[in-house]
Write a protein that holds these residues in place. Structure first.
Motif: not given
Length: 175
Positions: A167-170, A151-152, A145-149, A133-134
């Motif tokens: 900014y990218g997340f995986r 995503f890094k 929220m993404y980090e709690k789930l 995601i970005h």
């Protein structure tokens, strides 16, 4: 009593309404480019339903018991259709989602999380190794929220959309 939301694929007769929701949400983000600054981006948001013409791409929405659309997101089970800048479209064994928006009247009800979890479940069902995601600085609530789930941050996925840093997340799905 809080409303229950069902996550499902959007119907073509809902595309215009979802596009309007996307434009409204993104244009109200503090620090996000305006329609005047990035007209093509807002055209993409307004025509959100056109993403479903691409293979392996779905427009998911959260619908309340009384059929109100509380939010939406575009899910890609093949990253080559993801359509971002940077290296994300070259990622293999990966799914992604973009353009997540929650209606202002439906905020705080967990809709963003429901949509995100639905995308993660689809990726798991498809035996993908990761979800990409970005996000932008203007989307700090979603970012947290993404980090709690799980995503890094993945700097290798970062890119610039005109003047906007993205900014990218995986999320790794491999055990």
């Amino acid at each position: 009593m809080s409303q229950e939301y069902l996550i499902r694929d959007a119907n073509p007769n809902e595309f215009i309404k979802i596009g309007e929701l996307m434009v409204k949400v993104y244009s109200q983000l503090d620090g996000f480019p305006s329609q005047k600054e990035q007209p093509n981006y807002y055209k993409t948001l307004a025509n959100i339903g056109s993403f479903t013409e691409k293979p392996n791409t779905r427009l998911l929405i959260a619908v309340s018991e009384n059929d109100e659309i509380g939010g939406g997101v575009v899910y890609f089970s093949d990253m080559k259709y993801y359509g971002s800048g940077g290296t994300a479209p070259q990622e293999k064994n990966a799914s992604g989602f973009r353009l997540l928006a929650v209606a202002p009247t439906a905020r705080g009800k967990g809709i963003g999380k429901l949509l995100t979890e639905a995308c993660i479940e689809l990726a798991k069902d498809e035996k993908q190794r990761q979800v990409i995601i970005h996000s932008t600085k203007a989307m700090q609530i979603a970012w947290k929220m993404y980090e709690k789930l799980g995503f890094k941050r993945s700097k290798d996925l970062d890119f610039k959309q005109e003047e906007l840093s993205v900014y990218g997340f995986r999320l790794s799905l491999s055990s």
